[in-house]
Scaffold this motif. Structure first.
Motif, PDB file in Angstrom:
ATOM      1  N   MET A 163       0.949  -1.312   0.021  1.00 26.91           N
ATOM      2  CA  MET A 163      -0.068  -0.022   0.085  1.00 26.91           C
ATOM      3  C   MET A 163       0.694   1.280  -0.059  1.00 26.91           C
ATOM      4  N   ASP A 164       1.970   1.195   0.663  1.00 26.54           N
ATOM      5  CA  ASP A 164       3.053   2.308   0.489  1.00 26.54           C
ATOM      6  C   ASP A 164       3.303   2.877  -0.810  1.00 26.54           C
ATOM      7  N   GLN A 165       3.096   1.904  -1.832  1.00 27.70           N
ATOM      8  CA  GLN A 165       3.694   2.247  -3.086  1.00 27.70           C
ATOM      9  C   GLN A 165       2.531   2.920  -3.976  1.00 27.70           C
ATOM     10  N   ILE A 166       1.266   2.489  -3.522  1.00 32.28           N
ATOM     11  CA  ILE A 166       0.047   2.985  -4.055  1.00 32.28           C
ATOM     12  C   ILE A 166      -0.113   4.445  -4.029  1.00 32.28           C
ATOM     13  N   LYS A 167       0.302   4.953  -2.820  1.00 25.55           N
ATOM     14  CA  LYS A 167       0.008   6.236  -2.417  1.00 25.55           C
ATOM     15  C   LYS A 167       0.655   7.244  -3.294  1.00 25.55           C
ATOM     16  N   LYS A 168       1.767   6.591  -4.110  1.00 26.87           N
ATOM     17  CA  LYS A 168       2.549   7.685  -4.700  1.00 26.87           C
ATOM     18  C   LYS A 168       2.151   7.726  -6.207  1.00 26.87           C
ATOM     19  N   ILE A 169       1.192   6.817  -6.557  1.00 28.64           N
ATOM     20  CA  ILE A 169       0.510   6.863  -8.269  1.00 28.64           C
ATOM     21  C   ILE A 169      -0.873   7.164  -8.241  1.00 28.64           C
TER      22      ILE A 169
END
Length: 348
Positions: free
Chosen positions: A314-320
């Protein structure tokens, strides 16, 4: 004259279903996996002589033995399917058929939407594509006198990549319509997708977010989009969907530009974009392909977001994704969908 008996097939009965499979195979056809109702005509020896099926409100998988054609079999099959739809409270239906069969179905009060060299799409009922456009124009306050651009998006879910494409289109057009695919076969349901996109683009004042209707990338116009099946029918579906957009939506809504994002991942979407490049100029519409937005060297895509959800990153999703998407993903409804994605193998 045959002693024919109409019979409903139990789709849970493998023996009965296999009979239909084998009958259809003799015509070079298959029984599609999404059918929910099938009927057959059997002769006095209990041999199948004709069949048809439906998947929700789409009639399909028609086949009639040569020796019983001309005995009103088609009319009887169609009447049975229509009666079944009426029982389900559905009063509008679609039918795919071969071009040489169009006259048979128009004689049964079906209306032709579009025909290409290997397939035709017709509809039946109290609703039709022109009424759908009338309703769309009125409900969404579309000014048909103004030339405009358009995008068709599934947004499953809405990403920074989607947002970027719309921003670029809005710079090139006085008005832009974003059609959100209305077919509910995606992991993120239509109502959620539509609400997120509408709110996520609300600051772009020349952008109008509109439900796509049954006539844009739906199970009727382009079923392969949802099953990602690359077979000989794909080109026909693409041609029909693209030409419906040109013939009806572009002409009626005064669309002169259609925008798409480059598609590096999905071959079905890529070939669809190529078909748009071939078809749109026939309607005086410019097809503009925009390079996808990237993040840290990778193109942003909804499929990547779903992959990250599946892998619990989920931490990667917030960036895109935009803030509105991020908030939804962390809502109770969003958490339910995230759990569904983790358990699913669906491409959509």
């Amino acid at each position: 004259m045959y002693d024919l008996k109409l019979e409903k097939i139990s789709l849970n009965n493998e023996e009965e279903k296999n009979e239909v499979y084998e009958f259809l195979e003799s015509f070079g056809l298959i029984l599609d996996k999404d059918v929910d109702y099938t009927v057959v005509f059997r002769d006095g020896n209990n041999v199948i002589k004709a069949t048809c099926s439906k998947a929700k409100n789409i009639f399909k998988c028609f086949a009639i033995s040569e020796d019983i054609r001309g005995e009103n079999i088609t009319s009887s099959l169609i009447s049975n399917l229509i009666d079944k739809l009426f029982e389900e409270g559905i009063y509008h239906s679609f039918l795919f058929t071969k071009p040489d069969k169009v006259k048979i179905f128009t004689s049964l009060n079906f209306n032709l939407i579009y025909k290409e060299k290997s397939a035709a799409l017709l509809e039946y009922g109290i609703y039709n594509i022109n009424k759908a456009l009338d309703k769309m124009i009125a409900k969404n306050k579309i000014d048909v006198t103004t030339e405009k651009g358009a995008l068709v998006m599934n947004c499953n879910p809405f990403t920074n990549g989607h947002r970027y494409l719309v921003e670029e289109a809005s710079k090139k057009c006085r008005e832009v319509i974003v059609f959100v695919v209305e077919e509910d076969k995606s992991l993120f349901p239509f109502n959620e997708r539509y609400s997120i996109v509408k709110e996520g683009l609300s600051d772009l004042k020349n952008v109008n977010v509109v439900p796509g209707s049954e006539y844009i990338i739906s199970s009727a116009t382009f079923p392969s989009y949802f099953i990602r099946k690359e077979d000989e029918r794909l080109k026909s579906y693409e041609n029909i969907d693209c030409n419906i957009f040109g013939e009806y939506f572009c002409k009626r809504l005064n669309i002169i530009k259609r925008f798409v994002g480059e598609e590096p991942y999905c071959n079905v979407t890529n070939t669809y974009n190529n078909t748009l490049k071939e078809v749109m100029p026939d309607y005086g519409v410019e097809l503009i392909e925009i390079e996808r937005k990237s993040y840290e060297g990778n193109y942003i895509s909804a499929s990547k977001v779903r992959e990250l959800i599946k892998n619990d990153q989920m931490d990667q999703i917030k960036k895109i994704v935009p803030e509105i998407t991020w908030k939804f993903l962390n809502s109770n409804k969003g958490k339910e969908i995230r759990e569904k994605i983790r358990k699913s193998n669906s491409p959509h």
